[in-house]
Every structure is written in C-alpha cells, then in structure tokens.
Design a protein around this motif. Structure first.
Motif, short mmCIF file in Angstrom:
data_model
loop_
_atom_site.label_atom_id
_atom_site.label_comp_id
_atom_site.label_asym_id
_atom_site.label_seq_id
_atom_site.Cartn_x
_atom_site.Cartn_y
_atom_site.Cartn_z
N ASN A 62 -9.10 1.08 -3.93
CA ASN A 62 -8.59 2.21 -3.15
C ASN A 62 -7.75 3.19 -3.97
N ASP A 68 0.83 -1.21 0.00
CA ASP A 68 0.00 0.00 0.00
C ASP A 68 0.86 1.26 0.00
N ASN A 116 0.88 3.85 -3.15
CA ASN A 116 0.52 5.25 -2.97
C ASN A 116 1.59 6.17 -3.53
#
Length: 268
Positions: A251, A222, A226
């Motif tokens: 996401n 993650d 990002n």
C-alpha cells in the motif's frame, strides 16, 4: 482486574494526562499499567483518578512507565552498518540532509546516528529531528548526559557497526557520567511529538522509526506510516529495523533496500 476495569483505568489516564492509548496494542501496555497500579497500591479507577489529579509527579511516573522503551547505543549494530554502507553514501550527494528519528526515547540511538554521520563527514550538513511522545524522554535526551558505564558497554556494538575510533572521542567524562560533545548535541533538535496525532515537523531524506509499531494497533500503524512516508522526499529512505515489519507494504510507495534490517526507499 478484568477487561472492563482496564477500560476504566485507560479512560482515567486519557482524561488526566491527555494521552489516548485506545489504539495502542493492548498486550504491550497492559503489564506496564498493572505493575504501576500494584506498586502504587491503587485498588480502583477512582483511586487512580484521585492520585493523578492531585499529584503531578504521579502523572509523570505513569507516563514514564507506559511510554519509556528500552534503548541503547548502537542497538542492533548491523542496522547501523547497513545505514553506513547502503543509505548514507547516496544521501551524501545532497548539500543539506534532513533526518527524522521517530520515537527516540531517551536518545541513545539518535546520538549513535550522529556519531555515524560525523565519521562520514556528513554531520555538518545534517539537521536531525528526534521526537518522542514522552516529554520526560525528550528532556533526558536533550541533556546529552548518560552514564559512563553505559558508554563502556556500548563499545563492542559501536565497533560492530563499523565504528572507526574510540567512543571517548565523542564525550567528556565527569566521574560516573558523560556528556556528549556540543557538536553532537547541536546537530539534534529534540521535540515532544505524537506521531499518531500531530503533523510531521518537516520533510526528510531519511526517517528512522524503530521499535515503535509494536505498541500500535494496525489502524495506528497505517496512520503513522502514511504520515511518515508522506513526509519522505522521493527517493528518500525509511528504516524500521529487524524487529518489526510493515504488514501491508504494497500500500506504500516503498522498495526494499535491506530485507533483513527492513530499510526501504521511497519511489515515485
């Protein structure tokens, strides 16, 4: 060795090399650590500390063992074919094209990309950043020197990817080694970089990150995702290849361009 001993070994490695493996997927690295310890006849974490403290070459050896990934020219040819057909025609509309190849290892795949761009008359417009956490990999990749045997074995994958010429067009052979042409070497900026702990070197129209996430825990995935997606221009592309997946794709601001090869486009 039991789990407690493993933790003590990892602490020593972090202390003396500066590389923190605590968030990496344990199964993918444990065997590499075990093989190194067995080969060097190291019986304890204290022995490992002594060896790494006094022997710089031992530090390079263990990092090479832990961080070096398998790679080859035009690995997974259909991925490069998809770039050729579904991504690069859109990027050709830009006067300057910024590309980031994350986890480039020893460079075979990023040189493959440079060859593809050259065949599409895009290389002169491109600045390619190729990064890896292993400094030894970066030095090897930047040299542009590889075995001639490797190049011969790569020809079939090159043609399957849509290659138009002969790979010998892109290098000069010296006995049993080759060096890639200056044009290819100059198009790539090789940088020692940790995708987890360091900022992106720029913003990009295309980011490739293949066979990197397999070493990461979900939390590190993650964090890295990002960083990379925030570094991608709107409507830019992001590719991870068929061997990996993004577990929480919802996401991120991505839409699938190629399901099989897992190539995405960033949406606003």
């Amino acid at each position: 060795m039991d789990d407690i001993n493993y933790k003590s070994y990892w602490r020593v490695i972090t202390e003396l090399t500066g590389y923190d493996f605590s968030g990496y997927a344990a199964d993918s690295l444990t065997n590499r650590l075990e093989n190194f310890i067995s080969y060097e006849s190291i019986a304890s974490a204290d022995e490992l500390r002594e060896k790494l403290f006094y022997d710089k070459f031992a530090q390079e050896a263990i990092l090479g063992k832990l961080l070096t990934d398998y790679t080859e020219m035009f690995r997974d040819p259909l991925f490069f074919q998809s770039l050729r057909q579904k991504v690069l025609p859109f990027l050709s509309m830009y006067s300057k094209i910024a590309i980031w190849h994350v986890g480039c290892s020893t460079g075979e795949e990023v040189y493959s990309l440079a060859i593809l761009l050259d065949e599409l008359d895009l290389l002169d417009r491109c600045q390619i950043y190729a990064t890896d956490v292993n400094e030894l990999n970066i030095k090897k990749a930047a040299s542009g020197i590889f075995s001639l045997d490797m190049m011969k074995k790569s020809s079939a994958r090159y043609y399957r990817s849509g290659g138009r010429y002969n790979l010998s067009k892109y290098y000069t052979a010296y006995y049993d080694h080759i060096i890639f042409n200056k044009k290819l070497r100059d198009s790539i900026k090789f940088i020692n970089h940790d995708i987890v702990n360091e900022k992106s070197p720029s913003r990009f129209h295309l980011i490739l990150c293949r066979n990197v996430f397999i070493y990461f825990s979900l939390a590190l995935q993650d964090k890295a995702l990002n960083s990379m997606i925030n570094s991608t221009y709107n409507y830019g592309y992001f590719g991870i290849g068929s061997k990996e997946s993004i577990s929480n794709i919802e996401n991120f601001k991505l839409t699938q361009i190629d399901i099989d090869n897992r190539i995405y486009r960033k949406i606003m």
